[in-house]
Design a protein around this motif. Sequence first.
Motif, short mmCIF file in Angstrom:
data_model
loop_
_atom_site.label_atom_id
_atom_site.label_comp_id
_atom_site.label_asym_id
_atom_site.label_seq_id
_atom_site.Cartn_x
_atom_site.Cartn_y
_atom_site.Cartn_z
N PRO A 41 24.53 45.02 49.66
CA PRO A 41 25.37 44.62 48.19
C PRO A 41 25.93 45.74 48.00
CG PRO A 41 23.07 44.65 47.82
CD PRO A 41 22.31 44.83 49.43
N ASP A 42 25.61 47.04 48.28
CA ASP A 42 25.89 48.40 47.80
C ASP A 42 27.71 49.02 48.90
OD1 ASP A 42 24.73 47.97 45.12
OD2 ASP A 42 23.22 49.04 46.80
N ASP A 43 27.61 48.02 49.42
CA ASP A 43 28.38 48.47 50.86
C ASP A 43 29.93 47.60 50.46
OD1 ASP A 43 30.31 48.92 53.08
OD2 ASP A 43 28.81 48.67 54.54
N ALA A 44 30.40 49.35 49.65
CA ALA A 44 31.77 48.99 49.22
C ALA A 44 32.70 48.44 50.10
CB ALA A 44 32.37 49.94 48.09
N ALA A 45 32.42 48.95 51.15
CA ALA A 45 33.79 49.00 52.58
C ALA A 45 33.78 47.53 52.36
CB ALA A 45 33.08 49.17 53.61
N VAL A 46 32.18 46.76 52.61
CA VAL A 46 31.78 45.63 53.16
C VAL A 46 32.75 44.62 52.06
CG1 VAL A 46 31.04 43.34 53.22
CG2 VAL A 46 30.07 45.71 54.62
N GLN A 47 32.98 45.12 50.83
CA GLN A 47 33.55 44.50 49.34
C GLN A 47 34.47 44.68 49.62
OE1 GLN A 47 31.89 46.12 46.59
NE2 GLN A 47 29.82 44.80 45.91
N ASN A 48 35.47 45.45 49.90
CA ASN A 48 36.47 45.64 50.17
C ASN A 48 37.33 45.25 50.71
OD1 ASN A 48 39.48 47.01 49.22
ND2 ASN A 48 39.24 48.32 51.22
N SER A 49 36.75 44.33 52.51
CA SER A 49 37.22 44.38 53.56
C SER A 49 37.07 42.51 52.70
CB SER A 49 36.42 43.85 54.89
OG SER A 49 36.41 45.21 54.81
N TYR A 50 35.81 42.06 52.38
CA TYR A 50 36.21 40.68 51.91
C TYR A 50 37.14 40.35 51.19
CZ TYR A 50 33.58 36.33 50.07
OH TYR A 50 33.91 35.15 49.63
N ALA A 51 37.18 41.36 49.72
CA ALA A 51 38.27 40.96 49.02
C ALA A 51 39.54 40.75 49.39
CB ALA A 51 38.20 42.85 47.84
N VAL A 52 39.89 42.08 50.07
CA VAL A 52 41.05 41.37 51.13
C VAL A 52 41.57 39.95 51.91
CG1 VAL A 52 42.89 41.53 53.41
CG2 VAL A 52 41.25 43.92 52.09
N TYR A 53 39.88 39.69 52.59
CA TYR A 53 40.23 37.99 53.45
C TYR A 53 40.23 36.90 51.95
CZ TYR A 53 37.91 34.08 54.78
OH TYR A 53 37.87 32.86 55.46
N LEU A 54 39.40 37.80 50.94
CA LEU A 54 39.64 36.35 49.41
C LEU A 54 41.48 36.22 49.31
CD1 LEU A 54 36.84 36.61 48.13
CD2 LEU A 54 37.17 34.67 49.13
N CYS A 55 41.56 37.74 49.10
CA CYS A 55 43.31 37.43 48.52
C CYS A 55 44.05 36.68 49.65
CB CYS A 55 44.04 39.21 48.32
SG CYS A 55 45.39 39.43 47.67
N GLY A 56 44.25 37.08 51.33
CA GLY A 56 44.47 36.30 51.89
C GLY A 56 44.74 34.28 52.23
N GLN A 57 43.68 34.60 51.88
CA GLN A 57 43.11 33.54 51.06
C GLN A 57 43.16 32.01 49.37
OE1 GLN A 57 41.15 30.62 53.71
NE2 GLN A 57 41.42 32.78 54.94
N LYS A 58 44.42 34.08 49.53
CA LYS A 58 44.67 33.14 47.71
C LYS A 58 43.88 32.76 46.87
CE LYS A 58 49.31 31.51 49.53
NZ LYS A 58 49.20 33.07 49.45
N LYS A 59 42.72 33.75 46.98
CA LYS A 59 41.50 33.55 45.59
C LYS A 59 41.39 35.09 44.86
CE LYS A 59 38.78 30.34 48.73
NZ LYS A 59 37.69 30.17 49.38
N PHE A 60 42.62 34.93 45.00
CA PHE A 60 42.87 36.17 43.71
C PHE A 60 42.24 37.01 42.96
CE2 PHE A 60 47.08 33.98 44.71
CZ PHE A 60 47.63 34.75 45.55
#
Length: 191
Positions: A41-60
């Motif tokens: 849960p504290d891995d910011a690199a995973v959070q950032n990558s997941y956020a990029v993915y979510l953005c690509g899915q239009k889950k802004f």
Amino acid sequence: SSVRQNPSVAATHFTLAILYERIDEPKLANRSYKDAIRMAPDDAAVQNSYAVYLCGQKKFSQAEAYFVDAAKNPLYGTPAAALTNAGGCMRQKPDLQAAEKYFREALRISREYPDALLELALLQVEKGNMLSARAFVQRLVAAQEPSADVLLLGWRVEKALGDDLAAADFADRLRESFPDAPQTRQVTQGG
């Protein structure tokens, strides 16, 4: 718990998420990202990558929350990257005000962060603020060796401002550094 103490399992889920994303399996990618975050849960690199993915899915909104969490993590080495990604995501939404806020926040953390400088220059062009765009292009060119895209942007900004001498300088640099690039052909063809 033992799950939270096994970063290699989280890394496996993270790798799977990226793989599923690449082969266009969004449900599996989403599940793997969530598993990786649950296990680390504290891995910011995973959070950032997941956020990029979510953005690509239009889950802004979801993406924005993960970008912000990643940027706030004191152990994350590149918070400016997460903030710049948040800005790019908000630009896609589109929420240009939020985008600009994140780009500027990234520059407060890392004054010459090239991606944020470029995004702000492009945003200023979009808004018709050419003097402001010029300032960001100048900072970007001073911060790193400019790409063909940056030189083309500089040329366009200077043309819009009516500074033919400065525009010619950008055109010369493009021809010198990137003689065969499509950006150079655009300048040669006048636009």
